[in-house]
Design an enzyme around this catalytic site. Sequence first.
Site, short mmCIF file in Angstrom:
data_model
loop_
_atom_site.label_atom_id
_atom_site.label_comp_id
_atom_site.label_asym_id
_atom_site.label_seq_id
_atom_site.Cartn_x
_atom_site.Cartn_y
_atom_site.Cartn_z
CG ASN A 7 2.75 6.38 -8.88
OD1 ASN A 7 3.58 6.98 -9.58
ND2 ASN A 7 3.00 5.99 -7.64
NE ARG A 91 3.84 9.87 -5.77
CZ ARG A 91 4.70 9.03 -5.21
NH1 ARG A 91 4.70 7.77 -5.54
NH2 ARG A 91 5.57 9.46 -4.33
CG HIS A 180 7.52 10.56 0.64
ND1 HIS A 180 8.63 10.18 1.37
CD2 HIS A 180 7.42 9.69 -0.38
CE1 HIS A 180 9.17 9.12 0.81
NE2 HIS A 180 8.45 8.79 -0.26
NE ARG A 241 15.18 7.09 -3.60
CZ ARG A 241 13.94 7.50 -3.38
NH1 ARG A 241 13.70 8.46 -2.52
NH2 ARG A 241 12.94 6.96 -4.03
CD GLU A 384 2.47 8.19 -0.76
OE1 GLU A 384 2.79 6.99 -0.68
OE2 GLU A 384 3.24 9.08 -1.12
P1 ADP Z 1 7.13 2.55 -0.98
O1 ADP Z 1 5.74 3.09 -1.20
O2 ADP Z 1 8.15 3.58 -0.58
O3 ADP Z 1 7.63 1.60 -2.00
P2 ADP Z 1 6.02 1.18 1.35
O4 ADP Z 1 5.54 2.29 2.19
O5 ADP Z 1 5.05 0.27 0.72
O6 ADP Z 1 7.08 1.69 0.30
O7 ADP Z 1 7.03 0.34 2.24
C1 ADP Z 1 7.68 -0.77 1.70
C2 ADP Z 1 8.64 -1.32 2.73
O8 ADP Z 1 7.94 -1.56 3.96
C3 ADP Z 1 9.20 -2.67 2.35
O9 ADP Z 1 10.35 -2.53 1.56
C4 ADP Z 1 9.53 -3.26 3.69
O10 ADP Z 1 10.86 -2.86 4.00
C5 ADP Z 1 8.62 -2.56 4.66
N1 ADP Z 1 7.63 -3.51 5.23
C6 ADP Z 1 6.45 -3.90 4.72
N2 ADP Z 1 5.82 -4.77 5.54
C7 ADP Z 1 6.63 -4.94 6.61
C8 ADP Z 1 6.57 -5.71 7.82
N3 ADP Z 1 5.52 -6.49 8.08
N4 ADP Z 1 7.60 -5.62 8.67
C9 ADP Z 1 8.66 -4.81 8.42
N5 ADP Z 1 8.78 -4.07 7.30
C10 ADP Z 1 7.79 -4.12 6.41
#
Ligand code: ADP
Length: 399
Positions: A7, A91, A180, A241, A384
């Site tokens: 990615n 990706r 997504h 965003r 993913e």
């Molecule tokens: P991306 O792939 O879009 O970067 P993720 O699906 O990994 O994101 O999600 C990341 C977000 O998930 C973090 O910014 C956080 O806000 C949220 N997150 C991760 N773990 C927790 C948790 N234990 N409780 C609440 N929110 C969480």
Amino acid sequence: MYSLVINSGSSSIKFQIVDPNADAAADPYVSGLVEQIGEASGAITVKHPGGKEVVEKQIPTHKDGLAEAFRILDEQGVGPTQLDITAVGHRVVHGGMVFSEPEIIVDAVVEKIRELIPLAPLHNPANVDGIEVARELLPDIPHVAVFDTGFFQNLPPAAAVYAINAKVADEHKIRRYGFHGTSHEFVSSQVPHIIDRDPAHTRQIVLHLGNGASCSAVVNGQPIDTSMGLTPLAGLVMGTRSGDIDPGIIFHLSRQAGMSIDEIDNLLNRQSGVKGLSGVNDFRQLRALIEDENQDAWMAYNVYINQLRRYIGSYMIALGRVDAITFTAGVGENDQFVRRDALDNLEMYGIEIDPERNAAPNDGPRIISTDNSKVKVLVVPTNEELAIAQKAARLATKA
Ligand code: ADP
């Protein structure tokens, strides 16, 4: 047998070496991150069965970064040419109207991805960089492009077409593409099995709530609507965003605040959403601020939930009968309060969350609605990388 999944972003490359037949909850065999490419100092982090290596050094180009990461893996005996890697999955963010399915990468495919750069000026150039570098370093393994937009290619026209001048839209390829897609497909395809329904008769809503967030309405395996649009800026409120806003705000900022298009782009993509309202984009930090009675954090949360409920409501109407609503990605999998508040007070519509099931720790796919709930509510962890690994391996075997 493994797939290497890449990615590639503008200043970073994430990669994993994954067994495509592994359990969705299993850790990847190897994972790595090349950061701050092109900056004064960079870092390469690699996790492998024997431990973790971190190398800090300047990384002038994507090629330098990936070559160095592979060198570190070679030293540990888990380099891509030392393992049985049958496919490299890339990706790719924007497949436009050209790609609905994964493609074996040949020069003509790279050229087409390049031609789609105007639709994703921030993402596709970095994806092309990653593809070119990896093909150079691993010329003997089939490379496969997997598109974030692919799953949504056949949205019904009424959901895909924007009500803007048709000639202009046509000339500039403006329509709803959705993103997504790999996650929405991966998650929605598991749901019928978990709730014991025939996949050909399952109507569902998928809420992918990560740092980026999107939702989709899926009928019998095919999406009929999704919240992201021409770009991943549209739809739900996200970490940084804005999601949907009145498009007139852009003209207003240009005329009244004298902001340039690039400044507005940066404002809406990086300085808005939950972060723009509260100062933080991570939901764990947001939750801590809410517990401290921070008013901005509370406002950000309410705006986030309100927007989420708007979409859930409109997709329920689009679907008519809803069999399942599924939460996934970082926030959706881990934040029980978001799940509770997104679906609070909807018993009249057959939606009833079980508080105990909802509060249970994140532990794989599960149903969190009551036994009486007509609409099943689920948490299904997304993966993913695994989905890309599986698609790449499948196509490479056929090739
Ligand atoms: P991306 O792939 O879009 O970067 P993720 O699906 O990994 O994101 O999600 C990341 C977000 O998930 C973090 O910014 C956080 O806000 C949220 N997150 C991760 N773990 C927790 C948790 N234990 N409780 C609440 N929110 C969480």
